[in-house]
Enzyme design. Sequence first.
Site, mmCIF file in Angstrom:
data_model
loop_
_atom_site.group_PDB
_atom_site.id
_atom_site.type_symbol
_atom_site.label_atom_id
_atom_site.label_comp_id
_atom_site.label_asym_id
_atom_site.label_seq_id
_atom_site.Cartn_x
_atom_site.Cartn_y
_atom_site.Cartn_z
ATOM 1 N N LYS A 27 0.830 -1.195 0.000
ATOM 2 C CA LYS A 27 0.000 0.000 0.000
ATOM 3 C C LYS A 27 0.868 1.251 0.000
ATOM 4 O O LYS A 27 1.871 1.317 0.702
ATOM 5 C CB LYS A 27 -0.932 0.009 1.219
ATOM 6 C CG LYS A 27 -2.296 -0.584 0.953
ATOM 7 C CD LYS A 27 -3.290 -0.186 2.015
ATOM 8 C CE LYS A 27 -4.702 -0.539 1.591
ATOM 9 N NZ LYS A 27 -5.714 -0.056 2.535
ATOM 10 N N GLU B 20 -19.227 -6.554 10.043
ATOM 11 C CA GLU B 20 -20.161 -5.799 10.865
ATOM 12 C C GLU B 20 -21.201 -6.685 11.536
ATOM 13 O O GLU B 20 -21.592 -6.431 12.683
ATOM 14 C CB GLU B 20 -20.856 -4.730 10.011
ATOM 15 C CG GLU B 20 -19.958 -3.588 9.570
ATOM 16 C CD GLU B 20 -19.130 -3.916 8.336
ATOM 17 O OE1 GLU B 20 -18.306 -3.068 7.942
ATOM 18 O OE2 GLU B 20 -19.319 -5.017 7.770
ATOM 19 N N ARG C 112 -25.413 -3.300 7.057
ATOM 20 C CA ARG C 112 -25.178 -4.717 6.842
ATOM 21 C C ARG C 112 -25.613 -5.572 8.023
ATOM 22 O O ARG C 112 -25.685 -6.794 7.923
ATOM 23 C CB ARG C 112 -23.686 -4.958 6.596
ATOM 24 C CG ARG C 112 -23.096 -4.050 5.549
ATOM 25 C CD ARG C 112 -21.683 -4.416 5.218
ATOM 26 N NE ARG C 112 -21.597 -4.676 3.801
ATOM 27 C CZ ARG C 112 -20.583 -5.291 3.205
ATOM 28 N NH1 ARG C 112 -19.582 -5.727 3.909
ATOM 29 N NH2 ARG C 112 -20.588 -5.480 1.917
#
Length: 644
Positions: free
Chosen positions: A284, A368, A396
């Site tokens: 990243k 979640e 969600r």
Amino acid sequence: MGFIILLSDINSPQDLLNLTQKEIKVLAKDIRKTIINVVGNNGGHLASNLGVVELTIALHRVFNSPEDALIFDVSHQCYTHKLLTGRYKEFSSLRKKNGISGFTKPSESPHDYFFNGHSSTSISSALGLLTARDLDKKDGKVIAVIGDGALTGGMAFEALSHAGQLSKNLIVVLNDNQMSIDHNTGSVSRYLSRLTTTSRYQSIRYKIDKAIDKIPYLGSHLEKFIFRFKRAVKGLFLTNNLFVDLGFEYVGPLDGHNEAALENVFKRVRKLPRPVVVHVVTKKGKGYSPAEDKPELFHGVGPFLISDGTVEKYDSLSFTEAFSNIIVEEAEKNKDIVAITAAMSKGTGLSSFSHKFPNRFFDVGIAEEHAVTFAGGLSKGGKIPVVCIYSTFIQRAVDQMIHDIALQNLHAIFILDRAGAVSDDGPTHQGVFDIALFKTIPSLVLMSPVSSNDLKLCFKWALENKSSVVIRYPKASCPTELPVFSEPVVPGRGLFIPCSDFVIENITEEQLKKQKNKILLVITGSLYSQAQQAIRSVLLKNGYADLYILRFIKPLDEEYLLEIAKNYTGFVLAEDGMSEGGICENIENILLKNKHKNIKKCGFADRFYPQGKREEVLQDAGLSAADLEKEIIECAASSSQKNR
């Protein structure tokens, strides 16, 4: 083809096909430079995009988009994809109002198949698309690009299991950068790290494949033997491979920044008739040292100084920062407080808590649903779980909120950051559905604090009362404190502010008392700044409006509200959520039943709202200060006509 040194020369993926490796390296540098410059000016997802430049180039050189479908999970890493598919000229408008989206968006380009901004969906979407094509006997490969962070989401595993069962030639590119929004945690991340030691198997595998390619076809028996032999070799060097057990071929790990090597692998993978996982390891922030050093800070970032990566900060305390201070302060006094997040400790203000109370902090990854039910278990065990999730992502876990929290009547607190209008990220990230989604759940309390001090009082009330409580607030600065924001919390009651508290010019109490058409503006907490400006403007135009802030969205003290309402000739109701099914709909019905008829209701209409700054999104929804002022004036005018 001439030597290409500018990204502006690339108008479609076809323009990549004749480039030399030297030209590709120049192009990759140009792409990174362009992304850094635009994100530095506009904000955006920087680290993830810098990490997939070579990977995206390789995918577009081997596969024929859009006939071959590239589906990016979350799709916040699609900037290189956009630049290579004809959107270079518009790229400077990234994430701006009326500009190109920071996510894939089908209305922008046929190269974008889905408008995707949530995690762990790509494999399901890709498998569905591939199955539909197979049923219609259509050609074209389907490739899902998913990060290791997104792989922690249960939906990704459900899709992998189904894909292995169907045994279709789905290609899953696993972009392993050891990060999601925050550092990955859990067994999946450790498992992927162990897979990076399997290069020995891949070396032997490709030697076998190369030898096989030279053997003339001798019938299906030889083909079956070779397949079984390769599986046996795989078993020697790659035991307990989850992907293999699910029915996938596994290739990797590969250097995600070696474009030539990636191309060679993708060319082979393209020919496989079975589902395959291509495991790619990337870094990243590749190519920009501030993002390489601190990729978590440059995941989703506002405008920053490109020379050193310095990020712009709020001029005043944000709600997220205020909550960060509050939960640490309360946790020092109460050892039963535990905090849970779903791969976003920094974004929800839990970084300080995680450092101060590491044994009471739980990052469950991008999961979640598990976060909510896990909190239920903690509560049943005597702890006070504080679950911190963005409003858009709590969507969600609606079933878990109903079944595993409210139905069980558990003491748990849910902090919904980024509620209401959200800057820049567009329809996938607007936090406008939580009120309508949760308002109907029995025993669930919804609170909407207006300031830092009010947030502290609401949080303390939630800690002390044995209820399931949702506290929602925006990604914005906290307003200046007023004495009323320190009033004790009374269940169901809001905060009343007379317009005299907003007077900034030479308007006397006597002038205000003479007003016949008095309007009550009712708002959710995060619209306070807009309401304040609107009322001041109304006063300057000789109008009159008092303010009632819904500290509680649910429960609602109807008697208290009606006692206040009897002093007004009209009402403007405004919430930073969906108008249909929202709290203002309830209040309107209460007022109508009690003979109050001059009512105007403001909220997000029945549509998805595009990207823009928070104020631009509010304006689009008719919730800006100017919009509220207009509604108050029109409501007062309607009162005048009825009184004639």
